[in-house]
Design an enzyme around this catalytic site. Structure first.
Site, PDB file in Angstrom:
ATOM      1  N   GLU A 181       0.844  -1.198   0.000  1.00  0.00           N
ATOM      2  CA  GLU A 181       0.000   0.000   0.000  1.00  0.00           C
ATOM      3  C   GLU A 181       0.877   1.246   0.000  1.00  0.00           C
ATOM      4  O   GLU A 181       1.859   1.313   0.727  1.00  0.00           O
ATOM      5  CB  GLU A 181      -0.887  -0.024   1.245  1.00  0.00           C
ATOM      6  N   CYS A 192       6.097   5.367   8.822  1.00  0.00           N
ATOM      7  CA  CYS A 192       6.559   4.582   7.667  1.00  0.00           C
ATOM      8  C   CYS A 192       8.026   4.821   7.314  1.00  0.00           C
ATOM      9  O   CYS A 192       8.868   3.949   7.541  1.00  0.00           O
ATOM     10  CB  CYS A 192       5.667   4.854   6.460  1.00  0.00           C
ATOM     11  N   LYS A 202      11.113   3.948   9.904  1.00  0.00           N
ATOM     12  CA  LYS A 202      11.277   2.520  10.255  1.00  0.00           C
ATOM     13  C   LYS A 202      11.447   1.664   8.995  1.00  0.00           C
ATOM     14  O   LYS A 202      12.132   0.628   9.039  1.00  0.00           O
ATOM     15  CB  LYS A 202      10.110   2.023  11.122  1.00  0.00           C
TER      16      LYS A 202
HETATM   17  P1  NAD Z   1      -1.565   1.170  12.976  1.00  0.00           P
HETATM   18  O1  NAD Z   1      -0.727   0.937  14.176  1.00  0.00           O
HETATM   19  O2  NAD Z   1      -2.320   2.451  12.843  1.00  0.00           O
HETATM   20  O3  NAD Z   1      -2.645   0.001  12.854  1.00  0.00           O
HETATM   21  C1  NAD Z   1      -2.376  -1.337  13.097  1.00  0.00           C
HETATM   22  C2  NAD Z   1      -3.650  -1.984  13.643  1.00  0.00           C
HETATM   23  O4  NAD Z   1      -3.474  -3.401  13.686  1.00  0.00           O
HETATM   24  C3  NAD Z   1      -4.001  -1.545  15.062  1.00  0.00           C
HETATM   25  O5  NAD Z   1      -5.335  -1.097  15.107  1.00  0.00           O
HETATM   26  C4  NAD Z   1      -3.814  -2.819  15.897  1.00  0.00           C
HETATM   27  O6  NAD Z   1      -4.693  -2.904  17.009  1.00  0.00           O
HETATM   28  C5  NAD Z   1      -4.124  -3.882  14.856  1.00  0.00           C
HETATM   29  N1  NAD Z   1      -3.644  -5.221  15.185  1.00  0.00           N
HETATM   30  C6  NAD Z   1      -2.480  -5.584  15.779  1.00  0.00           C
HETATM   31  N2  NAD Z   1      -2.413  -6.919  15.893  1.00  0.00           N
HETATM   32  C7  NAD Z   1      -3.547  -7.431  15.350  1.00  0.00           C
HETATM   33  C8  NAD Z   1      -4.057  -8.744  15.150  1.00  0.00           C
HETATM   34  N3  NAD Z   1      -3.378  -9.809  15.552  1.00  0.00           N
HETATM   35  N4  NAD Z   1      -5.256  -8.885  14.559  1.00  0.00           N
HETATM   36  C9  NAD Z   1      -5.966  -7.798  14.169  1.00  0.00           C
HETATM   37  N5  NAD Z   1      -5.529  -6.534  14.319  1.00  0.00           N
HETATM   38  C10 NAD Z   1      -4.340  -6.341  14.901  1.00  0.00           C
HETATM   39  O7  NAD Z   1      -0.605   0.969  11.730  1.00  0.00           O
HETATM   40  P2  NAD Z   1      -0.765   1.595  10.242  1.00  0.00           P
HETATM   41  O8  NAD Z   1      -0.170   2.935  10.177  1.00  0.00           O
HETATM   42  O9  NAD Z   1      -2.154   1.391   9.776  1.00  0.00           O
HETATM   43  O10 NAD Z   1       0.232   0.634   9.436  1.00  0.00           O
HETATM   44  C11 NAD Z   1      -0.086  -0.694   9.161  1.00  0.00           C
HETATM   45  C12 NAD Z   1       0.869  -1.229   8.117  1.00  0.00           C
HETATM   46  O11 NAD Z   1       0.674  -0.528   6.898  1.00  0.00           O
HETATM   47  C13 NAD Z   1       2.345  -1.031   8.450  1.00  0.00           C
HETATM   48  O12 NAD Z   1       3.078  -2.113   7.935  1.00  0.00           O
HETATM   49  C14 NAD Z   1       2.709   0.230   7.704  1.00  0.00           C
HETATM   50  O13 NAD Z   1       4.087   0.310   7.418  1.00  0.00           O
HETATM   51  C15 NAD Z   1       1.877   0.063   6.451  1.00  0.00           C
HETATM   52  N6  NAD Z   1       1.520   1.302   5.778  1.00  0.00           N
HETATM   53  C16 NAD Z   1       1.052   2.349   6.491  1.00  0.00           C
HETATM   54  C17 NAD Z   1       0.705   3.525   5.839  1.00  0.00           C
HETATM   55  C18 NAD Z   1       0.250   4.742   6.614  1.00  0.00           C
HETATM   56  O14 NAD Z   1       0.136   5.801   5.999  1.00  0.00           O
HETATM   57  N7  NAD Z   1      -0.017   4.653   7.908  1.00  0.00           N
HETATM   58  C19 NAD Z   1       0.834   3.614   4.438  1.00  0.00           C
HETATM   59  C20 NAD Z   1       1.269   2.504   3.733  1.00  0.00           C
HETATM   60  C21 NAD Z   1       1.611   1.350   4.416  1.00  0.00           C
END
Ligand code: NAD
Length: 476
Positions: free
Chosen positions: A168, A280, A283
């Site tokens: 993503e 992002c 890390k």
């Molecule tokens: P975040 O911390 O906001 O969300 C992660 C969610 O996963 C939390 O709500 C947590 O409670 C949940 N979770 C943890 N363990 C779980 C499980 N076993 N089952 C179900 N839910 C569970 O993180 P984010 O910013 O949304 O990032 C998520 C991933 O997407 C990361 O790898 C990040 O690098 C990637 N990403 C993020 C973005 C961004 O803009 N934030 C953009 C592209 C990619």
């Protein structure tokens, strides 16, 4: 770019798949809402009961423009539900998107894959029919292959469950647009069935002309970290030039402008300032460097260590500029810190340069008052010892130095004359090259910016174009 097969023979795909989204944070909540808006029947799953209760009640626990309204729309349509019940999610989904966090490990640069492993394991245990698991989280190369084996050995449905990777690229602050109108889709998959099933999830986006890059699992994982590494490098490149400018009296904002007109270089992500942060880029480049080292190709991306170091140095340099303005003694100096989020239009304070600078000033003895239009609650949770103001005016009241750390519109549009009446001394450090130096100087401010000479901002055409272009190039 390879063709996505329009029709599959064996096994058939589900043309209008039911979707689960595992992990409902910044990425997952957005993905779940957007999939429901596209007409799919979606279950959002998370282990955080409080978060799920909020989401189910139509309350978005994060700040993301327009997402709460769109989520309420999707909930009202009946196509979006939220749950903590893994069995329910497993039974519901034809396609399961994994969107859980992959933060930096404690005490190491490696990505912490424990959330991904836990999410995939608990889901796989409940899978008793053919379906597709699709990773969207950002992971080190090799993760998808390892998870494929894990799923096959764990799921009651065994080999019937396939795994694909679909990284993503959304930007916080533009999450809905980036999800519904992405620059490209990347499908890492091992079978035509998986590719076709993924294509069915994005049918209308593909029909709108979005390019699809179809590839293997490892390349799909690599695309994401390679993209973030490139962007981080571009930001640190111009900030490295800022360091050279500081030593020579050159002006990095004019330099960036001149470089940006070169179509081979382009102006995006070439904005000097306090550098990158968030959940992002920092890390991801560290995890990439770490993974490359374990693969024996650490040298190939060792420059990322410099990219990281340049980025970190901008924070200290910002503190130094503030220190210079108060005569070299931060202890007891009243500083207004404008911004806490890692960028505007987000409440995300993960590895936020803004909050880090506020912390450093505080630790040096300054009396720091922080204000951010959206990230106050997150900032307070992270650094409860800092002082927080309820408004811009309250933050700058009586300040000896105002330091702009996150380029929110509210700060860009503030009237320097009016602000000047509230502060004790008209000293401003523009950590984001976001303010009009001329307006501040005309209002009697001593204006400083990283990589710019002390009297930067005299009236020239270039100066005018800088402001225009900065606005055009947009935020990260
Ligand atoms: P975040 O911390 O906001 O969300 C992660 C969610 O996963 C939390 O709500 C947590 O409670 C949940 N979770 C943890 N363990 C779980 C499980 N076993 N089952 C179900 N839910 C569970 O993180 P984010 O910013 O949304 O990032 C998520 C991933 O997407 C990361 O790898 C990040 O690098 C990637 N990403 C993020 C973005 C961004 O803009 N934030 C953009 C592209 C990619």
């Amino acid at each position: 770019m390879s063709q996505i097969p329009a029709q599959m023979t064996t096994p058939p795909i589900v043309e209008h798949p039911r979707i689960t989204v595992v992990g409902t944070g910044y990425l997952g909540a957005t993905h779940a809402v957007c999939m429901a808006l596209l007409g799919y029947d979606v279950v959002g799953l998370d282990v955080d009961q409080a978060k799920i209760d909020q989401l189910a009640a139509g309350v978005l626990p994060i700040f993301e423009p327009d997402l709460e309204e769109k989520m309420q729309e999707a909930l009202a349509s009946g196509r979006l539900r939220f749950s903590t019940d893994v069995a329910l999610a497993a039974a519901h989904g034809d396609v399961h998107f994994i969107c859980v966090g992959t933060p930096q490990s404690k005490g190491s640069d490696a990505a912490d894959l424990s959330y991904v492993d836990a999410a995939v394991t608990s889901l796989a245990r409940e899978l008793s029919r053919k379906c597709l698991i699709v990773g969207k989280s950002t992971v080190p190369i090799g993760t998808a292959r390892r998870l494929t084996a894990l799923v096959r050995s764990t799921a009651p449905a065994g080999d019937l469950v396939e795994l694909a990777w679909n990284p993503e690229f959304l930007r916080e602050g533009y999450a809905i647009k980036d999800t519904l109108e992405p620059d490209r889709l990347v499908f890492g998959a091992e079978s035509d069935w998986a590719r076709a099933q993924l294509a069915a999830c994005y049918a209308s986006i593909i029909a709108a002309g979005t390019p699809v890059v179809s590839t293997d699992l490892s390349t799909a994982e690599l695309v994401k970290v390679a993209a973030n590494s490139f962007l981080a490098t571009k930001i640190s490149y111009i900030n490295a030039m800022a360091e050279v400018c500081e030593a020579t009296g050159a002006d990095v904002s004019h330099l960036a402008l001149a470089l940006s007109y070169d179509s081979r270089i382009g102006g995006r992500f070439l904005k000097p300032g306090l550098g990158f942060g968030g959940g992002c880029l920092p890390k991801d480049i560290r995890a990439f460097a770490h993974r490359a080292e374990t693969l024996g190709v650490g040298q190939a991306v060792s420059f990322l260590r410099h990219v990281d170091a340049i980025n970190q140095r901008r924070r200290q340099r910002t503190v130094d500029l503030v220190c210079e303005l108060v005569g070299g003694q931060l202890s007891g100096a009243r500083i207004a810190a404008l911004g806490a989020a890692f960028k505007p239009n987000s409440d995300d304070v993960r590895d936020a340069p803004a909050l880090d600078v506020a912390r450093m000033l505080h630790e040096a003895g300054a009396v720091v008052t922080v204000y951010d239009p959206a990230a106050m609650a997150n900032a307070r949770r992270r650094y409860p010892d800092l002082s927080y103001a309820q408004s811009l005016d309250e933050a700058v009241m009586g300040a000896q130095v105002v330091v702009l750390l996150t380029e929110w519109d509210e700060f860009r549009k503030a009237d320097p004359l009016r602000l000047g009446e509230l502060v004790q001394t008209r000293f401003i450090v523009d950590g984001r090259h976001a303010l009009d130096a001329n307006r501040y100087q005309a209002a009697g401010w001593d204006y400083r910016a990283l990589g710019r000479p002390v009297r930067a901002g005299s009236v020239t055409v270039i100066e005018f174009e800088t402001a225009e272009r900065t606005a055009q190039l947009g935020a990260r």
